[in-house]
Write a protein that holds these residues in place. Structure first.
Motif, PDB file in Angstrom:
ATOM      1  N   MET A  57       0.822  -1.202   0.000  1.00 46.06           N
ATOM      2  CA  MET A  57       0.000   0.000   0.000  1.00 46.06           C
ATOM      3  C   MET A  57       0.862   1.259   0.000  1.00 46.06           C
ATOM      4  SD  MET A  57      -2.969  -0.923   2.780  1.00 46.06           S
ATOM      5  CE  MET A  57      -3.514   0.775   2.764  1.00 46.06           C
ATOM      6  N   TRP A  58       1.897   1.234   0.844  1.00 41.31           N
ATOM      7  CA  TRP A  58       2.804   2.391   0.982  1.00 41.31           C
ATOM      8  C   TRP A  58       4.108   1.893   1.576  1.00 41.31           C
ATOM      9  CZ3 TRP A  58       3.886   5.758   5.588  1.00 41.31           C
ATOM     10  CH2 TRP A  58       4.658   6.876   5.217  1.00 41.31           C
ATOM     11  N   ASN A  59       5.188   2.098   0.847  1.00 41.45           N
ATOM     12  CA  ASN A  59       6.500   1.666   1.307  1.00 41.45           C
ATOM     13  C   ASN A  59       7.336   2.915   1.576  1.00 41.45           C
ATOM     14  OD1 ASN A  59       8.486  -0.424   1.829  1.00 41.45           O
ATOM     15  ND2 ASN A  59       9.506   0.239  -0.040  1.00 41.45           N
ATOM     16  N   PRO A  60       7.358   3.398   2.821  1.00 38.56           N
ATOM     17  CA  PRO A  60       7.902   4.731   3.099  1.00 38.56           C
ATOM     18  C   PRO A  60       9.413   4.858   2.987  1.00 38.56           C
ATOM     19  CG  PRO A  60       7.303   3.639   5.141  1.00 38.56           C
ATOM     20  CD  PRO A  60       6.803   2.768   4.035  1.00 38.56           C
ATOM     21  N   ARG A  61      10.137   3.772   3.189  1.00 36.67           N
ATOM     22  CA  ARG A  61      11.594   3.813   3.162  1.00 36.67           C
ATOM     23  C   ARG A  61      12.123   2.540   2.496  1.00 36.67           C
ATOM     24  NH1 ARG A  61      10.210   8.144   4.604  1.00 36.67           N
ATOM     25  NH2 ARG A  61      10.977   9.423   6.350  1.00 36.67           N
ATOM     26  N   HIS A  62      13.370   2.595   2.044  1.00 35.11           N
ATOM     27  CA  HIS A  62      13.990   1.380   1.506  1.00 35.11           C
ATOM     28  C   HIS A  62      14.030   0.278   2.555  1.00 35.11           C
ATOM     29  CE1 HIS A  62      15.031   3.082  -2.292  1.00 35.11           C
ATOM     30  NE2 HIS A  62      15.895   3.957  -1.815  1.00 35.11           N
ATOM     31  N   ALA A  63      14.225   0.670   3.811  1.00 35.14           N
ATOM     32  CA  ALA A  63      14.262  -0.299   4.909  1.00 35.14           C
ATOM     33  C   ALA A  63      13.749   0.387   6.160  1.00 35.14           C
ATOM     34  CB  ALA A  63      15.684  -0.818   5.119  1.00 35.14           C
ATOM     35  N   TYR A  64      12.949  -0.324   6.933  1.00 33.39           N
ATOM     36  CA  TYR A  64      12.390   0.243   8.169  1.00 33.39           C
ATOM     37  C   TYR A  64      11.850  -0.890   9.032  1.00 33.39           C
ATOM     38  CZ  TYR A  64       8.059  -0.259   5.430  1.00 33.39           C
ATOM     39  OH  TYR A  64       7.039  -0.743   4.653  1.00 33.39           O
ATOM     40  N   ALA A  65      11.587  -0.573  10.285  1.00 30.18           N
ATOM     41  CA  ALA A  65      10.958  -1.522  11.197  1.00 30.18           C
ATOM     42  C   ALA A  65       9.479  -1.183  11.297  1.00 30.18           C
ATOM     43  CB  ALA A  65      11.612  -1.453  12.572  1.00 30.18           C
ATOM     44  N   LEU A  66       8.636  -2.179  11.110  1.00 29.81           N
ATOM     45  CA  LEU A  66       7.186  -2.007  11.154  1.00 29.81           C
ATOM     46  C   LEU A  66       6.652  -2.799  12.340  1.00 29.81           C
ATOM     47  CD1 LEU A  66       4.662  -0.901   9.594  1.00 29.81           C
ATOM     48  CD2 LEU A  66       4.589  -3.112   8.434  1.00 29.81           C
ATOM     49  N   ASP A  67       6.082  -2.101  13.316  1.00 33.39           N
ATOM     50  CA  ASP A  67       5.539  -2.762  14.500  1.00 33.39           C
ATOM     51  C   ASP A  67       4.046  -2.996  14.310  1.00 33.39           C
ATOM     52  OD1 ASP A  67       8.047  -2.640  15.530  1.00 33.39           O
ATOM     53  OD2 ASP A  67       7.603  -1.182  17.106  1.00 33.39           O
ATOM     54  N   LEU A  85      21.539 -10.376   5.084  1.00 31.86           N
ATOM     55  CA  LEU A  85      21.430 -10.881   3.718  1.00 31.86           C
ATOM     56  C   LEU A  85      20.445 -10.045   2.902  1.00 31.86           C
ATOM     57  CD1 LEU A  85      22.206 -13.026   1.644  1.00 31.86           C
ATOM     58  CD2 LEU A  85      20.358 -14.469   2.546  1.00 31.86           C
ATOM     59  N   ALA A  86      19.305  -9.696   3.500  1.00 30.44           N
ATOM     60  CA  ALA A  86      18.302  -8.907   2.777  1.00 30.44           C
ATOM     61  C   ALA A  86      18.853  -7.536   2.408  1.00 30.44           C
ATOM     62  CB  ALA A  86      17.042  -8.761   3.626  1.00 30.44           C
ATOM     63  N   LEU A  87      19.545  -6.885   3.338  1.00 35.48           N
ATOM     64  CA  LEU A  87      20.091  -5.558   3.060  1.00 35.48           C
ATOM     65  C   LEU A  87      21.211  -5.619   2.025  1.00 35.48           C
ATOM     66  CD1 LEU A  87      20.070  -4.218   6.719  1.00 35.48           C
ATOM     67  CD2 LEU A  87      18.808  -3.211   4.802  1.00 35.48           C
ATOM     68  N   GLU A  88      22.064  -6.643   2.113  1.00 29.96           N
ATOM     69  CA  GLU A  88      23.145  -6.779   1.145  1.00 29.96           C
ATOM     70  C   GLU A  88      22.595  -7.075  -0.253  1.00 29.96           C
ATOM     71  OE1 GLU A  88      26.447  -6.412   1.106  1.00 29.96           O
ATOM     72  OE2 GLU A  88      26.510  -5.650   3.159  1.00 29.96           O
ATOM     73  N   ASN A  89      21.595  -7.939  -0.333  1.00 30.82           N
ATOM     74  CA  ASN A  89      20.995  -8.250  -1.636  1.00 30.82           C
ATOM     75  C   ASN A  89      20.305  -7.026  -2.221  1.00 30.82           C
ATOM     76  OD1 ASN A  89      21.872 -10.890  -1.627  1.00 30.82           O
ATOM     77  ND2 ASN A  89      19.948 -11.736  -0.858  1.00 30.82           N
ATOM     78  N   PHE A  90      19.649  -6.254  -1.373  1.00 28.67           N
ATOM     79  CA  PHE A  90      18.971  -5.051  -1.851  1.00 28.67           C
ATOM     80  C   PHE A  90      19.992  -4.041  -2.369  1.00 28.67           C
ATOM     81  CE2 PHE A  90      16.702  -0.949  -1.148  1.00 28.67           C
ATOM     82  CZ  PHE A  90      15.625  -1.196  -1.985  1.00 28.67           C
ATOM     83  N   HIS A  91      21.099  -3.911  -1.662  1.00 31.75           N
ATOM     84  CA  HIS A  91      22.172  -3.029  -2.119  1.00 31.75           C
ATOM     85  C   HIS A  91      22.743  -3.517  -3.453  1.00 31.75           C
ATOM     86  CE1 HIS A  91      25.978  -1.020  -2.512  1.00 31.75           C
ATOM     87  NE2 HIS A  91      26.651  -2.134  -2.280  1.00 31.75           N
ATOM     88  N   ALA A  92      22.996  -4.831  -3.554  1.00 26.43           N
ATOM     89  CA  ALA A  92      23.585  -5.393  -4.780  1.00 26.43           C
ATOM     90  C   ALA A  92      22.677  -5.190  -5.980  1.00 26.43           C
ATOM     91  CB  ALA A  92      23.873  -6.881  -4.579  1.00 26.43           C
ATOM     92  N   SER A  93      21.356  -5.122  -5.740  1.00 24.05           N
ATOM     93  CA  SER A  93      20.401  -4.933  -6.841  1.00 24.05           C
ATOM     94  C   SER A  93      20.284  -3.472  -7.260  1.00 24.05           C
ATOM     95  CB  SER A  93      19.015  -5.443  -6.418  1.00 24.05           C
ATOM     96  OG  SER A  93      18.431  -4.582  -5.460  1.00 24.05           O
ATOM     97  N   GLY A  94      20.986  -2.586  -6.551  1.00 29.12           N
ATOM     98  CA  GLY A  94      20.877  -1.154  -6.845  1.00 29.12           C
ATOM     99  C   GLY A  94      19.675  -0.494  -6.197  1.00 29.12           C
ATOM    100  N   GLY A  95      19.034  -1.210  -5.263  1.00 30.29           N
ATOM    101  CA  GLY A  95      17.814  -0.695  -4.666  1.00 30.29           C
ATOM    102  C   GLY A  95      17.979   0.603  -3.904  1.00 30.29           C
ATOM    103  N   PHE A  96      19.092   0.764  -3.215  1.00 31.26           N
ATOM    104  CA  PHE A  96      19.316   1.973  -2.440  1.00 31.26           C
ATOM    105  C   PHE A  96      19.522   3.210  -3.330  1.00 31.26           C
ATOM    106  CE2 PHE A  96      20.687  -0.974   1.071  1.00 31.26           C
ATOM    107  CZ  PHE A  96      19.682  -0.608   1.940  1.00 31.26           C
ATOM    108  N   GLU A  97      19.790   2.974  -4.609  1.00 34.24           N
ATOM    109  CA  GLU A  97      20.042   4.086  -5.529  1.00 34.24           C
ATOM    110  C   GLU A  97      18.748   4.613  -6.158  1.00 34.24           C
ATOM    111  OE1 GLU A  97      22.775   2.512  -8.334  1.00 34.24           O
ATOM    112  OE2 GLU A  97      24.262   1.941  -6.815  1.00 34.24           O
ATOM    113  N   LYS A  98      17.638   3.929  -5.892  1.00 31.45           N
ATOM    114  CA  LYS A  98      16.358   4.328  -6.473  1.00 31.45           C
ATOM    115  C   LYS A  98      15.459   4.918  -5.393  1.00 31.45           C
ATOM    116  CE  LYS A  98      16.756   0.311  -9.537  1.00 31.45           C
ATOM    117  NZ  LYS A  98      16.175  -0.988  -9.897  1.00 31.45           N
ATOM    118  N   PRO A  99      14.447   5.718  -5.772  1.00 29.34           N
ATOM    119  CA  PRO A  99      13.513   6.238  -4.778  1.00 29.34           C
ATOM    120  C   PRO A  99      12.762   5.110  -4.084  1.00 29.34           C
ATOM    121  CG  PRO A  99      13.291   7.407  -6.868  1.00 29.34           C
ATOM    122  CD  PRO A  99      14.178   6.216  -7.134  1.00 29.34           C
ATOM    123  N   ALA A 100      12.465   5.281  -2.806  1.00 34.18           N
ATOM    124  CA  ALA A 100      11.722   4.264  -2.051  1.00 34.18           C
ATOM    125  C   ALA A 100      10.290   4.163  -2.581  1.00 34.18           C
ATOM    126  CB  ALA A 100      11.702   4.616  -0.574  1.00 34.18           C
TER     127      ALA A 100
END
Length: 268
Positions: A212-222, A253-268
């Motif tokens: 529905m809404w992904n506010p950040r590349h990575a975050y904690a959702l309670d 592993l999830a953060l490293e894979n996301f980085h390797a895919s170039g995910g951090f370089e794109k808008p969230a």
């Protein structure tokens, strides 16, 4: 990525698992020291230092590591979390406290109830989320407003106040790239209880919320399991949220894979 780990995290459950994951995967990492409330790092002699790291950097530590990250120009660095108002605008009544009111510490009206929940609108640990009575709140507020000089809780700090809700269990979901990476149950009823058993119901709900809404590349959702169904309690920075019983190797592993895919370089 190069991982910057605040030494104070050694007190966190899961710290040893985090370090083991970084070491076993051969990932570069540095454990750093920082004075309280400072925006700089120090060496063993408490002398300020600046780290020269050319590769991408991911930061884990307290919320004050955001200033350190910005000062060094690290990317992705410290990833902050959206505030409550943004969450409410996007997730609506999926938020547990969608019926809360917000206002400055020096202006917010206290409800005429026996107890209520309050926390900052922004993702800051300067004021912990807690249940208070009107009397205790007014006593606390008088103390805060009486401070003359530097304070981490200025009068303009925005708070939210919400009616108490019945909660059966609470879960922390670590979200990376809009998907659940790992998580933990951290409360059952009124009892603090760390357990890696999250279950498909919670995981599916977390993923649906991120869709529905992904506010950040990575975050904690309670997430709360309540008599009214599953609700979002809040978001927290993945860089300073408690690990509880989360599988830290899955997070790394999830953060490293996301980085390797170039995910951090794109808008969230």
């Amino acid at each position: 990525m190069h991982w910057i780990i605040l030494a104070a995290l050694s007190r966190e459950p899961g710290f040893d698992g985090l370090m083991a994951s970084l070491q076993n995967r051969g990932l570069p990492h540095t454990v750093v020291r920082k004075p309280p409330f400072a925006n700089y790092l120090v060496d063993q002699n408490d002398e300020p230092i600046t780290l020269e790291i050319e590769e991408p950097v991911f930061v884990l530590g307290s919320s004050t590591m955001e200033d350190v990250s910005l000062k060094h120009g690290w990317t992705p660095g410290y990833i902050n979390a959206p505030n409550f108002d943004d969450c409410l605008a996007n997730w609506g009544d999926l938020m547990l406290n969608h019926d809360s009111v917000t206002g400055r510490i020096d202006e917010i009206q206290v409800p005429d109830v026996e107890e209520f929940f309050t926390r900052p609108v922004e993702d800051t640990k300067s004021v912990p989320g807690r249940v208070m009575t009107p009397e205790k709140f007014e006593e606390w507020r008088r103390g805060v407003l009486a401070i003359d000089g530097f304070t981490t809780i200025p009068p303009e700090t925005m708070l939210q106040i919400a009616p108490l809700k019945e909660i059966w269990a609470e879960y922390r979901c670590m979200m990376v790239g809009g998907q659940y990476a790992t998580g933990s149950r951290y409360r059952t009823g009124n009892t603090t209880e760390y357990h890696p058993d999250v279950g498909p119901m919670i995981i599916n709900f977390a993923n649906e919320c991120a869709e529905m809404w992904n506010p950040r590349h990575a975050y904690a959702l309670d997430i709360a399991h309540t008599p009214e169904g599953l609700k979002i309690i809040e978001t927290n920075s993945i860089c300073s949220a408690g690990f509880y019983s989360s599988n830290l190797d899955h997070l790394v592993l999830a953060l490293e894979n996301f980085h390797a895919s170039g995910g951090f370089e794109k808008p969230a």
